[in-house]
Motif scaffolding. Structure first.
Motif, PDB file in Angstrom:
ATOM      1  N   CYS A  10      18.043 -14.454  22.884  1.00  0.00           N
ATOM      2  CA  CYS A  10      18.446 -13.431  23.855  1.00  0.00           C
ATOM      3  C   CYS A  10      18.910 -13.989  25.191  1.00  0.00           C
ATOM      4  O   CYS A  10      19.648 -13.328  25.908  1.00  0.00           O
ATOM      5  N   GLN A  46      21.436  -3.243  35.706  1.00  0.00           N
ATOM      6  CA  GLN A  46      20.857  -2.123  34.947  1.00  0.00           C
ATOM      7  C   GLN A  46      19.329  -2.148  35.028  1.00  0.00           C
ATOM      8  O   GLN A  46      18.791  -1.983  36.091  1.00  0.00           O
ATOM      9  N   GLN A  69      20.965 -13.960  32.837  1.00  0.00           N
ATOM     10  CA  GLN A  69      22.416 -13.767  32.971  1.00  0.00           C
ATOM     11  C   GLN A  69      22.943 -14.548  34.174  1.00  0.00           C
ATOM     12  O   GLN A  69      23.957 -15.244  34.084  1.00  0.00           O
ATOM     13  N   SER A  91      27.972 -15.307  25.817  1.00  0.00           N
ATOM     14  CA  SER A  91      27.596 -14.682  24.545  1.00  0.00           C
ATOM     15  C   SER A  91      26.169 -14.985  24.110  1.00  0.00           C
ATOM     16  O   SER A  91      25.617 -14.276  23.278  1.00  0.00           O
ATOM     17  N   LEU A 113      21.891 -11.702  25.949  1.00  0.00           N
ATOM     18  CA  LEU A 113      21.963 -10.314  25.502  1.00  0.00           C
ATOM     19  C   LEU A 113      21.480  -9.373  26.596  1.00  0.00           C
ATOM     20  O   LEU A 113      20.569  -9.695  27.348  1.00  0.00           O
ATOM     21  N   CYS A 114      22.089  -8.193  26.622  1.00  0.00           N
ATOM     22  CA  CYS A 114      21.687  -7.135  27.548  1.00  0.00           C
ATOM     23  C   CYS A 114      21.358  -5.909  26.719  1.00  0.00           C
ATOM     24  O   CYS A 114      22.227  -5.359  26.044  1.00  0.00           O
ATOM     25  N   ARG A 115      20.114  -5.493  26.761  1.00  0.00           N
ATOM     26  CA  ARG A 115      19.690  -4.332  25.981  1.00  0.00           C
ATOM     27  C   ARG A 115      20.280  -3.031  26.512  1.00  0.00           C
ATOM     28  O   ARG A 115      20.354  -2.033  25.816  1.00  0.00           O
ATOM     29  N   CYS A 116      20.714  -3.024  27.765  1.00  0.00           N
ATOM     30  CA  CYS A 116      21.297  -1.817  28.366  1.00  0.00           C
ATOM     31  C   CYS A 116      22.798  -1.720  28.111  1.00  0.00           C
ATOM     32  O   CYS A 116      23.420  -0.737  28.489  1.00  0.00           O
ATOM     33  N   SER A 117      23.380  -2.753  27.545  1.00  0.00           N
ATOM     34  CA  SER A 117      24.827  -2.812  27.285  1.00  0.00           C
ATOM     35  C   SER A 117      25.647  -2.776  28.566  1.00  0.00           C
ATOM     36  O   SER A 117      26.685  -2.129  28.635  1.00  0.00           O
ATOM     37  N   TYR A 122      27.423  -5.101  29.676  1.00  0.00           N
ATOM     38  CA  TYR A 122      28.342  -6.234  29.585  1.00  0.00           C
ATOM     39  C   TYR A 122      29.585  -6.116  30.465  1.00  0.00           C
ATOM     40  O   TYR A 122      29.937  -7.079  31.146  1.00  0.00           O
TER      41      TYR A 122
END
Length: 166
Positions: A43, A96, A104, A142, A145-149, A151
């Motif tokens: 992640c 988010q 990130q 890549s 990962l972002c669980r909230c989307s 991106y």
């Protein structure tokens, strides 16, 4: 005894040899900005810089980094003095829920250094370097990962910070 420098401060820790770098940072140095997400390196929430290179701190043992220079999110800025990436994440709402944000930002910090050094990626047009583009940002980020989307907002924040550094 494992000795490393974290955010400019030297630390000597007597650790169980099975202690991950992530757990050493969080549990022994109380640097909780680095998050424990999947604990499998998938992640990117645990991303830190080791000698300027991004690593998933959940996948490496602290003892492997004896003598190394480690930078965590706490070493980039402070609440009253955000660095360019941190400020861009706030301005573009790229955080988010905030759980993935430290990883990130650390990964994006490494992205800037990779581009400055001329390291190509899978989407680079040639082997002689790369330029900042949305495709480069997406490819190089890549592993985070972002669980909230969030991106699109994350990519906008990175592009904004890159412009500020030029």
């Amino acid at each position: 005894m494992t000795t490393f420098t974290v955010n400019g401060r030297s630390h000597a820790l007597a650790l169980d040899p099975r202690t991950t770098l992530l757990d050493a940072l969080r549990d022994h140095l109380n640097l909780t900005g680095t998050k424990k997400g999947c604990d499998h390196g998938q992640c990117g929430a645990c991303t830190v810089l080791v000698n300027g290179v991004r690593v998933n701190s959940c996948l490496c043992l602290a003892a492997m980094h004896d003598g190394d220079e480690i930078t965590t999110i706490e070493g980039l800025g402070s609440p009253d003095r955000l660095n360019a990436l941190q400020a861009a994440f706030v301005e573009k709402d790229g955080y988010q829920c905030g759980y993935c944000t430290p990883g990130q930002i650390m990964s994006a910090t490494a992205l800037f250094e990779e581009l400055k050094a001329g390291h190509p990626s899978y989407v680079s047009e040639g082997l002689d370097g790369a330029t900042m583009s949305d495709a480069e940002i997406a490819e190089r980020m890549s592993g985070n990962l972002c669980r909230c989307s969030a991106y699109p907002l994350i990519r906008e924040a990175i592009a904004m910070a890159a412009e500020a550094e030029e």
